[in-house]
Design a protein around this motif. Structure first.
Motif, PDB file in Angstrom:
ATOM      1  N   TYR A 196      18.593  33.741 -11.442  1.00 10.22           N
ATOM      2  CA  TYR A 196      19.219  33.464 -12.778  1.00 10.22           C
ATOM      3  C   TYR A 196      19.857  34.923 -13.157  1.00 10.22           C
ATOM      4  O   TYR A 196      19.340  35.765 -13.112  1.00 10.22           O
ATOM      5  N   THR A 197      20.846  34.814 -14.210  1.00  8.26           N
ATOM      6  CA  THR A 197      20.973  36.179 -15.098  1.00  8.26           C
ATOM      7  C   THR A 197      20.053  36.138 -16.219  1.00  8.26           C
ATOM      8  O   THR A 197      19.298  34.930 -16.576  1.00  8.26           O
ATOM      9  N   LYS A 198      20.144  36.941 -16.811  1.00  6.09           N
ATOM     10  CA  LYS A 198      19.299  37.197 -18.038  1.00  6.09           C
ATOM     11  C   LYS A 198      19.649  36.321 -19.050  1.00  6.09           C
ATOM     12  O   LYS A 198      18.875  35.625 -19.671  1.00  6.09           O
ATOM     13  N   LYS A 199      21.035  35.753 -19.178  1.00  3.48           N
ATOM     14  CA  LYS A 199      21.325  34.804 -20.214  1.00  3.48           C
ATOM     15  C   LYS A 199      20.920  33.554 -19.923  1.00  3.48           C
ATOM     16  O   LYS A 199      20.369  32.864 -20.778  1.00  3.48           O
ATOM     17  N   GLU A 200      21.074  33.445 -18.505  1.00  2.00           N
ATOM     18  CA  GLU A 200      20.201  31.833 -18.124  1.00  2.00           C
ATOM     19  C   GLU A 200      18.931  31.641 -18.310  1.00  2.00           C
ATOM     20  O   GLU A 200      18.448  30.636 -18.586  1.00  2.00           O
ATOM     21  N   LEU A 201      17.985  32.916 -17.857  1.00  2.00           N
ATOM     22  CA  LEU A 201      16.732  32.966 -18.092  1.00  2.00           C
ATOM     23  C   LEU A 201      16.224  32.890 -19.536  1.00  2.00           C
ATOM     24  O   LEU A 201      15.325  32.039 -19.924  1.00  2.00           O
ATOM     25  N   GLU A 204      27.407  40.473 -14.983  1.00  2.00           N
ATOM     26  CA  GLU A 204      26.043  40.294 -15.290  1.00  2.00           C
ATOM     27  C   GLU A 204      25.210  40.133 -13.843  1.00  2.00           C
ATOM     28  O   GLU A 204      25.413  39.216 -13.127  1.00  2.00           O
ATOM     29  N   PRO A 205      24.355  40.994 -13.664  1.00  2.00           N
ATOM     30  CA  PRO A 205      23.487  40.879 -12.387  1.00  2.00           C
ATOM     31  C   PRO A 205      22.624  39.780 -12.383  1.00  2.00           C
ATOM     32  O   PRO A 205      22.323  39.255 -13.418  1.00  2.00           O
ATOM     33  N   VAL A 206      22.190  39.216 -11.226  1.00  2.00           N
ATOM     34  CA  VAL A 206      21.566  38.100 -11.154  1.00  2.00           C
ATOM     35  C   VAL A 206      20.036  38.628 -10.740  1.00  2.00           C
ATOM     36  O   VAL A 206      19.891  39.788 -10.009  1.00  2.00           O
ATOM     37  N   ILE A 207      18.989  37.853 -11.555  1.00  2.00           N
ATOM     38  CA  ILE A 207      17.764  38.674 -11.389  1.00  2.00           C
ATOM     39  C   ILE A 207      17.137  38.508  -9.869  1.00  2.00           C
ATOM     40  O   ILE A 207      17.346  37.309  -9.393  1.00  2.00           O
ATOM     41  N   GLN A 208      16.395  39.061  -9.354  1.00  2.00           N
ATOM     42  CA  GLN A 208      15.884  39.271  -8.104  1.00  2.00           C
ATOM     43  C   GLN A 208      14.354  39.666  -8.264  1.00  2.00           C
ATOM     44  O   GLN A 208      13.841  40.097  -8.943  1.00  2.00           O
ATOM     45  N   ALA A 209      13.793  39.205  -6.991  1.00  2.00           N
ATOM     46  CA  ALA A 209      12.310  39.668  -6.664  1.00  2.00           C
ATOM     47  C   ALA A 209      12.290  41.106  -6.929  1.00  2.00           C
ATOM     48  O   ALA A 209      12.860  41.892  -6.414  1.00  2.00           O
ATOM     49  N   ASN A 210      11.092  41.391  -7.392  1.00  2.00           N
ATOM     50  CA  ASN A 210      10.603  42.831  -7.607  1.00  2.00           C
ATOM     51  C   ASN A 210      11.322  43.320  -8.851  1.00  2.00           C
ATOM     52  O   ASN A 210      11.238  44.526  -9.296  1.00  2.00           O
ATOM     53  N   ASP A 211      12.296  42.749  -9.516  1.00  2.00           N
ATOM     54  CA  ASP A 211      12.856  43.187 -10.908  1.00  2.00           C
ATOM     55  C   ASP A 211      11.553  43.311 -11.990  1.00  2.00           C
ATOM     56  O   ASP A 211      10.765  42.334 -11.986  1.00  2.00           O
TER      57      ASP A 211
END
Length: 264
Positions: A117-122, A49-56
């Motif tokens: 955060y990951t999508k699940k965490e967000l 599960e990728p971590v969300i980053q700036a500009n996503d």
């Protein structure tokens, strides 16, 4: 008749020379997974599960037992971008663009930290805030990437930027979507470039070995870049071709002129 025979001989010699200069790839260099027999590999799926980053760019939809109340949270964010799909068509996508500080502006909840955060965490965080502030009862939040893309460059049939709708792709699948490696690709030293938390990681991959199946980078992440280098045969043949072609064609021209004058 003799002159025509000589001219044909010169043309055939030229074609043969060009083919000889451009066909120097060893068979083993063009084969994936040399010597691999029947086997079973357990790939690493940790931290897939990728971590969300700036500009996503994220699509965030909210639903609940009250559809009318939920609709207030589904007002499309004005952030939009043009993307190329796997088929090469351009599409317009709008969603929540993560700003440089890692935040999104969410209806009624204001600024929410998303980067890191990951999508699940967000998703859990938004649900928690909606319940805590008593805005919705039993909300369901769905988050998807709108710019999940990987780039494939170098010695492949179709170098391109691929947008991945199902948010999961392997290195081999990405190469397949780019039309596969050319005969001149360096299969034992493929470069993967990955950026995380502002840091670029460079990793070398050997596609002639079965170790690729257990590699932690077998599954790609958003914004990964794959670069396939040309092998020595491509470099050498290109160099020889650039050196010899002018001489070959000059000799051919001279031969044609000589045959023409002799015919007179």
């Amino acid at each position: 008749m003799a002159n025509l025979f000589i001219m044909r001989l010169l043309i055939n010699a030229t074609v043969a020379s060009v083919l000889l200069l451009t066909s120097c790839v060893h068979t083993r260099e063009a084969v994936y997974f040399n010597g691999v027999q029947n086997a079973e590999f357990i790939g690493s799926t940790e931290n897939l599960e990728p971590v969300i980053q700036a500009n996503d760019l994220l699509s965030i939809t909210v639903s609940s037992l009250n559809p009318d109340a939920s609709q207030l949270f589904n007002v499309s964010n004005v952030s939009a971008t043009q993307m190329s799909t796997i088929s090469g068509t351009m599409v317009q996508a709008s969603g929540y663009l993560i700003d440089q500080d890692g935040f999104i502006q969410f209806p009624f909840l204001g600024n929410i930290k998303a980067a890191g955060y990951t999508k699940k965490e967000l998703q859990n965080r938004i649900i928690s805030e909606l319940v805590k502030q008593k805005l919705l009862l039993e909300p369901i939040v769905n988050i998807r990437y709108l710019n999940y893309k990987v780039s494939v460059l170098g010695e492949v049939a179709r170098p391109s930027v691929l947008t991945i709708p199902n948010e999961k792709i392997t290195l081999l699948e990405a190469l397949g979507l780019a039309g596969d490696l050319t005969i001149y690709a360096k299969r034992d030293n493929v470069l993967l470039i990955r950026e995380e938390n502002g840091k670029k990681q460079l990793m070398r991959l050997d596609l002639t070995s079965d170790e690729i199946f257990t590699s932690p980078v077998y599954y790609l992440r958003p914004n990964d870049i794959i670069y396939v280098e040309p092998n020595k045969s491509k470099v050498a043949s290109t160099s020889r071709l650039n050196q010899w072609l002018p001489l070959v064609f000059s000799a051919l021209s001279f031969g044609i002129i000589a045959v023409d004058r002799l015919a007179r």
